[in-house]
Each structure stands twice: as structure tokens, then as C-alpha cells.
Design a protein around this motif. Structure first.
Motif, PDB file in Angstrom:
ATOM      1  N   GLU A 199       0.808  -1.226   0.000  1.00  0.00           N
ATOM      2  CA  GLU A 199       0.000   0.000   0.000  1.00  0.00           C
ATOM      3  C   GLU A 199       0.841   1.277   0.000  1.00  0.00           C
ATOM      4  N   ASP A 200       1.925   1.271   0.800  1.00  0.00           N
ATOM      5  CA  ASP A 200       2.721   2.501   0.948  1.00  0.00           C
ATOM      6  C   ASP A 200       3.735   2.676  -0.184  1.00  0.00           C
ATOM      7  N   GLY A 201       3.669   1.798  -1.199  1.00  0.00           N
ATOM      8  CA  GLY A 201       4.564   1.956  -2.348  1.00  0.00           C
ATOM      9  C   GLY A 201       5.875   1.206  -2.215  1.00  0.00           C
ATOM     10  N   SER A 202       6.127   0.637  -1.031  1.00  0.00           N
ATOM     11  CA  SER A 202       7.376  -0.123  -0.879  1.00  0.00           C
ATOM     12  C   SER A 202       7.166  -1.539  -1.433  1.00  0.00           C
ATOM     13  N   PHE A 203       8.281  -2.200  -1.745  1.00  0.00           N
ATOM     14  CA  PHE A 203       8.197  -3.550  -2.310  1.00  0.00           C
ATOM     15  C   PHE A 203       8.345  -4.589  -1.212  1.00  0.00           C
ATOM     16  N   GLU A 204       7.584  -5.655  -1.352  1.00  0.00           N
ATOM     17  CA  GLU A 204       7.850  -6.830  -0.518  1.00  0.00           C
ATOM     18  C   GLU A 204       8.076  -8.012  -1.449  1.00  0.00           C
ATOM     19  N   ILE A 205       8.785  -9.005  -0.930  1.00  0.00           N
ATOM     20  CA  ILE A 205       9.085 -10.197  -1.718  1.00  0.00           C
ATOM     21  C   ILE A 205       8.174 -11.309  -1.224  1.00  0.00           C
ATOM     22  N   VAL A 206       7.328 -11.782  -2.137  1.00  0.00           N
ATOM     23  CA  VAL A 206       6.340 -12.793  -1.764  1.00  0.00           C
ATOM     24  C   VAL A 206       6.732 -14.130  -2.384  1.00  0.00           C
ATOM     25  N   ASP A 207       6.915 -15.158  -1.554  1.00  0.00           N
ATOM     26  CA  ASP A 207       7.285 -16.483  -2.054  1.00  0.00           C
ATOM     27  C   ASP A 207       6.156 -17.089  -2.883  1.00  0.00           C
ATOM     28  N   GLU A 208       6.551 -17.745  -3.982  1.00  0.00           N
ATOM     29  CA  GLU A 208       5.591 -18.513  -4.784  1.00  0.00           C
ATOM     30  C   GLU A 208       5.607 -19.924  -4.196  1.00  0.00           C
ATOM     31  N   LYS A 209       4.733 -20.167  -3.260  1.00  0.00           N
ATOM     32  CA  LYS A 209       4.793 -21.391  -2.445  1.00  0.00           C
ATOM     33  C   LYS A 209       4.718 -22.679  -3.270  1.00  0.00           C
ATOM     34  N   THR A 210       3.886 -22.657  -4.310  1.00  0.00           N
ATOM     35  CA  THR A 210       3.653 -23.900  -5.056  1.00  0.00           C
ATOM     36  C   THR A 210       4.716 -24.149  -6.127  1.00  0.00           C
ATOM     37  N   ALA A 211       5.514 -23.144  -6.444  1.00  0.00           N
ATOM     38  CA  ALA A 211       6.470 -23.273  -7.555  1.00  0.00           C
ATOM     39  C   ALA A 211       7.659 -24.158  -7.174  1.00  0.00           C
ATOM     40  N   ASP A 212       8.210 -24.836  -8.186  1.00  0.00           N
ATOM     41  CA  ASP A 212       9.443 -25.601  -7.977  1.00  0.00           C
ATOM     42  C   ASP A 212      10.593 -24.643  -7.711  1.00  0.00           C
ATOM     43  N   LYS A 213      11.632 -25.163  -7.057  1.00  0.00           N
ATOM     44  CA  LYS A 213      12.829 -24.339  -6.877  1.00  0.00           C
ATOM     45  C   LYS A 213      13.477 -24.080  -8.231  1.00  0.00           C
ATOM     46  N   VAL A 214      14.089 -22.914  -8.347  1.00  0.00           N
ATOM     47  CA  VAL A 214      14.638 -22.476  -9.636  1.00  0.00           C
ATOM     48  C   VAL A 214      16.161 -22.536  -9.595  1.00  0.00           C
ATOM     49  N   PRO A 215      16.792 -23.263 -10.553  1.00  0.00           N
ATOM     50  CA  PRO A 215      18.253 -23.205 -10.615  1.00  0.00           C
ATOM     51  C   PRO A 215      18.671 -21.890 -11.275  1.00  0.00           C
ATOM     52  N   TRP A 216      19.496 -21.123 -10.595  1.00  0.00           N
ATOM     53  CA  TRP A 216      19.915 -19.836 -11.158  1.00  0.00           C
ATOM     54  C   TRP A 216      21.352 -19.536 -10.748  1.00  0.00           C
ATOM     55  N   ILE A 217      21.954 -18.579 -11.465  1.00  0.00           N
ATOM     56  CA  ILE A 217      23.351 -18.209 -11.230  1.00  0.00           C
ATOM     57  C   ILE A 217      23.388 -17.045 -10.242  1.00  0.00           C
ATOM     58  N   PRO A 218      23.969 -17.243  -9.063  1.00  0.00           N
ATOM     59  CA  PRO A 218      23.969 -16.177  -8.061  1.00  0.00           C
ATOM     60  C   PRO A 218      25.045 -15.115  -8.283  1.00  0.00           C
ATOM     61  N   LEU A 219      25.922 -15.342  -9.257  1.00  0.00           N
ATOM     62  CA  LEU A 219      27.103 -14.502  -9.390  1.00  0.00           C
ATOM     63  C   LEU A 219      26.844 -13.287 -10.282  1.00  0.00           C
ATOM     64  N   ASP A 220      27.413 -12.143  -9.883  1.00  0.00           N
ATOM     65  CA  ASP A 220      27.390 -10.948 -10.729  1.00  0.00           C
ATOM     66  C   ASP A 220      28.706 -10.899 -11.501  1.00  0.00           C
ATOM     67  N   PRO A 221      28.670 -11.126 -12.824  1.00  0.00           N
ATOM     68  CA  PRO A 221      29.931 -11.214 -13.566  1.00  0.00           C
ATOM     69  C   PRO A 221      30.694  -9.883 -13.630  1.00  0.00           C
ATOM     70  N   LEU A 222      29.994  -8.777 -13.341  1.00  0.00           N
ATOM     71  CA  LEU A 222      30.678  -7.476 -13.347  1.00  0.00           C
ATOM     72  C   LEU A 222      31.443  -7.254 -12.052  1.00  0.00           C
ATOM     73  N   ASN A 223      31.045  -7.988 -11.021  1.00  0.00           N
ATOM     74  CA  ASN A 223      31.676  -7.842  -9.706  1.00  0.00           C
ATOM     75  C   ASN A 223      31.646  -9.190  -9.002  1.00  0.00           C
ATOM     76  N   PRO A 224      32.364 -10.176  -9.564  1.00  0.00           N
ATOM     77  CA  PRO A 224      32.226 -11.542  -9.037  1.00  0.00           C
ATOM     78  C   PRO A 224      32.840 -11.694  -7.643  1.00  0.00           C
ATOM     79  N   ASN A 225      32.140 -12.427  -6.795  1.00  0.00           N
ATOM     80  CA  ASN A 225      32.649 -12.744  -5.470  1.00  0.00           C
ATOM     81  C   ASN A 225      33.513 -14.001  -5.593  1.00  0.00           C
ATOM     82  N   LEU A 226      34.805 -13.784  -5.846  1.00  0.00           N
ATOM     83  CA  LEU A 226      35.689 -14.927  -6.125  1.00  0.00           C
ATOM     84  C   LEU A 226      36.060 -15.696  -4.866  1.00  0.00           C
ATOM     85  N   GLU A 227      35.866 -15.085  -3.687  1.00  0.00           N
ATOM     86  CA  GLU A 227      36.082 -15.846  -2.447  1.00  0.00           C
ATOM     87  C   GLU A 227      35.027 -16.931  -2.339  1.00  0.00           C
TER      88      GLU A 227
END
Length: 295
Positions: A199-227
């Protein structure tokens, strides 16, 4: 083939279908093609004023995020954008900064939105790229229209399409990895979630409870966390800038991360890939990479 490509080559003209298949599609190599879309009326016509006039009040799908990252890993979730239905001219007001918004807006709906949501613009481009359709023996699965703010970034991912990405105005910056870099690129499984505006214009993150887990790449190639992801140091990214009037051939299964100039307009053609030996090799590499993690 898995030879190292040092940089993305340029072609000065569109190739013949046979030449394109032989030199680029079959070896799965990217290139930037000049003088392939110079005849498109869109290159001259698609000003903001023209788009306002032709599309104007029509309600279209716009991806809205608080940070410009749609379909990306954020706070240990795979977060999809809020899909907002809004008049196209209201979206243009935001891109042109006539209206200020703290959020980031991007027309990027990849379900052939050019043909589905912007049919009045097709006559300014082409429904397909004839030499590509002939090379592959098929028409595109989807033709997409892209227009957004410079803050909107596409996170590193791959698609199972042969992609012809045409920039109409502005420019796009691509960071690419060949499929052979898969062992060095981290994937993790994430809970799917969506940005919702409260309501106040801020964003919230709502889980898609029924959806399968998504394989995704967590890395930012412009600023990779090499540790955290030391293997990525062995990957070899290619960078290329695609300018107005140029077309990038992005082969299937190549990883890509995309940024753009503000208000950049592009159209891309997705042709379904052949699920052939190259695909089988990629699947094998994928499985071996995952198996090595367990050891």
C-alpha cells in the motif's frame, strides 16, 4: 566446438543462409552483424513521439522492480518482477523522466510481446529474419520488444534459443560466456518469489509457495565474489557492445548478462535450437559439473 573465441567478430553484411549455418550456427559461435536491418523503417521512425502516437494509451505489460534486477537472485530467492499492466504512454513518461519513480521499469515480457502486445509496430521491422529462417528451416518461436531504463539489468543466464538481437536505438552491452564455461559458473537452487508493491509503495518479496525451486546463477559477472565462487576466475567472459542498427547472433546455451543505455529499444528473434549432439554434450557437461560438486 569448444575453441576459445577471444572477441566477438563483426560481419559487414548479412550472410547467406548456408554460410550462416556453416560458419556460425553449427560451430555455435556468436557474431555481430552490421547492415542487416538498415532497411527497417523502425530505425528512423521509432522516436518517443511516434511510439506515443502509435501505441499511446494501450495497456501493456511492464516489469517493475525496486532495483532493476528482474529474474535474479536477491536475498536468497529467485525474484521475478512485478508484472504491471499500464498505459504505454505512462511508461514512456517514466523513461523520459517526465514522471519520477523510485522504481525501475522495463518492457521485457518475453512471450513474443512484439506480436502479442505491440502488433502495430511489426510493420516497421520484420516478422522474421528471412536468411535465418531459411538457415534453420523454421520461423521464430517468439519476437520480443525491449525498452527500458539503464538501471534495468538482465542477470547472467542462458536460453535454449538461437537468438538474433537487434538494437533499434541506443546500445546494449553484453557479457558472454560460451557453454564450455559451465564448470566455472555457479548454479544454486532458489525459492521462487515475486516483487509485490504494498500500500505505501514499498516492495515486498512474496514467495511462490507452489512453484518448484529455480536453478539460477547467483554470481554478478561485473563484480564476481571470487572468495565464494573461486572457480569463476577460470571462466573467460567476452564483452561486446551492440549499437543501433547492429544485430548480435547469440548462439543457444551461451550465458549472457545484459546492460543498456537509457531508453534503448531492441527487438529480438528467438528460434528454437536443435536438440542435437551439441545439446547432448552440454547436458553431459552440466551433469559432470554437478557431480564434481558432490565429490
Amino acid at each position: 566446438e569448444l575453441r576459445c573465441v577471444e572477441s566477438v567478430p563483426y560481419l559487414d553484411r548479412p550472410p547467406s543462409p548456408l554460410e550462416f549455418y556453416r560458419e556460425w550456427v553449427s560451430p555455435n559461435k556468436p557474431c555481430v552483424i552490421r547492415n542487416a536491418i538498415g532497411h527497417w523503417p523502425a530505425l528512423r521512425k521509432w522516436t518517443s513521439a511516434y511510439l506515443r502516437e502509435v501505441v499511446g494509451p494501450k495497456v501493456v505489460s511492464v516489469a517493475v522492480t525496486p532495483n532493476g534486477y528482474a529474474d535474479a537472485v536477491f536475498q536468497d530467492r529467485f525474484v521475478m518482477p512485478e508484472e504491471r499492466q499500464m498505459p504505454f504512454m505512462d511508461f514512456l513518461d517514466i523513461v523520459e523522466k517526465k514522471v519520477t519513480s523510485p522504481n525501475v521499469f522495463y518492457v521485457q515480457k518475453q512471450c513474443s510481446n512484439l506480436t502479442e502486445e505491440f502488433p502495430e509496430l511489426i510493420c516497421d521491422v520484420q516478422p522474421d529474419i528471412p536468411w535465418m529462417s531459411e538457415a534453420l528451416g523454421k520461423k521464430p518461436d517468439a519476437v520480443n520488444f525491449w525498452l527500458g531504463e539503464s538501471a534495468a539489468v538482465t542477470s547472467l543466464h542462458k536460453d535454449h534459443y538461437e537468438n538474433l538481437y537487434c538494437v533499434v536505438s541506443g546500445e546494449k552491452q553484453f557479457l558472454l560466456h560460451p557453454p564450455s564455461d559451465r564448470p566455472f559458473i555457479p548454479y544454486e537452487l532458489y525459492q521462487a518469489a515475486t516483487y509485490k508493491v504494498s500500500e505505501d509503495g514499498s516492495f515486498e518479496i512474496v514467495d511462490e509457495k507452489t512453484a518448484d525451486k529455480v536453478p539460477w546463477i547467483p554470481l554478478d559477472p561485473l563484480n564476481p565474489n571470487l572468495e565464494r565462487y573461486p572457480e569463476y576466475a577460470q571462466a573467460k567472459p567476452l564483452q561486446c557492445t551492440v549499437k543501433a542498427g547492429e544485430m548480435l547472433y547469440l548462439p543457444s546455451l551461451w550465458f549472457h548478462h545484459v546492460r543498456q543505455s537509457h531508453g534503448c529499444i531492441a527487438v529480438n528473434y528467438w528460434y528454437d535450437m536443435e536438440y542435437d549432439l551439441k545439446y547432448s554434450y552440454y547436458q553431459l557437461l552440466d551433469c559432470l559439473t554437478e557431480a564434481m560438486k558432490v565429490l
